[in-house]
Scaffold this active site. Structure first.
Site: not given
Length: 540
Positions: A98, A194, A236, A310-311
């Site tokens: 990440d 991210d 993302e 995860h979000d």
């Protein structure tokens, strides 16, 4: 490394804090991941995406990085990280990290220097202004924080402990590229980036995402880091349209491999409002959006396929049925997605049908976004029961409960109380139970992955939506020069009549189904609750 290898891959995402605790401190760690690599290999995933394990104060669960070159003591050591990379390599699994480069922690040495004085060499690594404007934080409130030491405000699109980096500073960019190359040299196979669509921000113009210099920065990053190495890079991009998606992923542009786009994930919120404002999903809307992205990327660019991360809340609770039809609906949603063109991503626990958690106290939801929303809405006059209902449906915390390995105390995640409560249904839903049941959700995912690797049509074939206006059934055709597949899914628990006819004589062979006796003809058949089938069509 072979070019475009990631088009035929399946990615398994790990949230390290909640995966497996090997040293019994209540927090998942790198050695815990190493212990479970054989499980990931058994599933068939060949890429592992690791959420942040860098040094961090953990204000935002590791997305506030204080040192990109060190591993957080919560998760282990750099030696553990190197061992993980090696253990993945031995098993033919690639590992992607990440990459969080829109912002850092306020404990990062760059920011500590930046706030010392206006003429500090690191001052312009961040964004400082004399006066705030109307920009807001994604976590609520103003995006500007006053710093008394120099009498200016710094920008933060997330928590005030996550100051935004200034990508207009070439020295800052070079420092980021140096760090990325260090990780590439250690053997990582790519990066999940991210909120990458925010790095081109122009705050003085009120531009938050998709700024005019964004793609210049990405092409520079490509050229100076991963470009010639054929690594997997996925951005993302919450604000991406298909047109923007092509700017990122068209091969000749030399930016990224693919994007995460979230248009489908916004279909169950009220238009023009926040995702906490709930709305029932309309299946035809979902068909239209998924089809738009499939058609747009038919001949150029590349797309990701995902329901969870995860979000996001657990998809089986969100759009499936986490009660008596949990396994059938989980398999249906997997079949629907994995039959499409793109690179599939599986989030830990998705493959066993883990569900949302229905805690009744805000104290059991530790995420900073959840906490901020709860207190803001309570102060604004929202009823607490309505706030808690939104949290139980949409909170990021739903994805972050500890992985459910078995039915022992704390679900086999740890022998001590974990950092976050375990979902109470772990005694019924766990990996051990799944591996012992040949009809489990796990083995359905395993077979879907195997089919994608066996049949090139999943990667290369065209996509055609069937019966767009059917209110209950999502069906589509995949076609290549020598093969046709039909994917037929009843999206709801009510039986649904479906009729599809093909010209000429043909045979239907079932490649995978979530029922043992699905129909072998599609002229006016009745699909049972959540029934999902992939057919191979052969003309006689």
């Amino acid at each position: 490394m072979e070019k475009n290898w990631w088009k035929r891959s399946v990615v398994y995402q790990i949230y390290p804090k909640s995966f497996l605790d090997s040293n019994q401190d209540g927090i998942g760690d790198l050695n815990g991941i190493i212990r479970k690599l054989d499980y990931i290999q058994k599933l068939g995933a060949d890429v592992l995406w690791l959420c942040p394990v860098y040094q961090s104060p953990q204000v935002d669960n590791g997305y506030d990085i204080s040192d990109y070159t060190q591993i957080s003591e919560l998760y282990g050591t750099m030696n553990d990280m190197e061992n993980l990379i090696q253990a993945c390599t031995v098993r033919g699994i690639k590992l992607i990290m990440d990459l969080v480069v829109n912002h850092t922690s306020d404990q990062h040495p760059w920011f500590i220097q930046s706030r010392k004085s206006k003429d500090n060499p690191y001052r312009d690594f961040y964004i400082w202004r004399d006066k705030p404007n109307e920009l807001t934080s994604n976590f609520g409130g103003s995006a500007w924080e006053y710093d008394e030491r120099t009498g200016q405000y710094y920008l933060h699109f997330y928590s005030k402990q996550q100051p935004d980096l200034n990508w207009e500073n070439p020295n800052m960019r070079e420092a980021i590229y140096k760090m990325m190359n260090q990780w590439i040299d250690k053997g990582v196979s790519g990066f999940r980036m991210d909120v990458i669509d925010l790095i081109g921000k122009q705050p003085d113009k009120g531009i938050k995402e998709n700024g005019p210099k964004l793609h210049d920065y990405l092409r520079e990053m490509n050229r100076k880091t991963f470009g010639a190495k054929h690594l997997l890079t996925v951005g993302e991009t919450w604000g991406a349209t298909p047109e923007i998606g092509h700017l990122y992923s068209d091969e000749e542009r030399n930016e990224l491999s693919m994007v995460f786009q979230f248009e489908p994930m916004n279909l169950d919120k009220q238009p023009g409002k926040h995702r906490w404002d709930l709305k029932r999903l309309d299946l035809v809307d979902l068909k239209d959006v998924m089809t738009k992205w499939q058609k747009s990327f038919a001949s150029s660019g590349w797309n990701s396929l995902f329901w969870n991360n995860h979000d996001l809340p657990r998809i089986v609770s969100r759009w499936g049925n986490d009660g008596i039809y949990r396994e059938l609906s989980a398999k249906m949603l997997a079949t629907l997605l994995h039959g499409m063109k793109g690179t599939p991503y599986i989030y830990q626990g998705e493959e066993i049908g883990m569900t949302n958690v229905k805690f009744t106290s805000i104290e059991d939801y530790p995420d900073i976004e959840t906490q901020n929303m709860y207190h803001e809405r309570l102060a604004s006059g929202y009823a607490e029961q309505d706030i808690m209902r939104s949290i139980q449906m949409k909170a990021r915390d739903n994805a972050r409960t500890p992985m459910q390995w078995d039915d022992s105390d704390y679900a086999g995640f740890s022998s001590v109380r974990p950092w976050m409560k375990v979902n109470p249904n772990y005694r019924q839903i766990n990996v051990s139970q799944s591996l012992n049941d040949p009809n489990s959700v796990f083995y359905h995912y395993q077979k879907l992955i195997a089919l994608r690797k066996e049949h090139a049509i999943f990667t290369e074939g065209s996509y055609e939506l069937i019966d767009r206006d059917h209110p209950n059934v999502y069906a589509y055709k995949r076609a290549s020069d020598d093969q046709e597949l039909l994917v037929v899914c009843n999206f709801y628990e009510q039986p649904a009549v479906f009729n599809y006819s093909v010209e000429g004589a043909y045979d239907l062979h079932i490649l995978i189904s979530n029922y043992p006796d699905s129909p072998h003809q599609l002229e006016t058949c009745t699909l049972r609750p959540y029934e999902a089938v992939i057919y191979k069509l052969q003309h006689r």
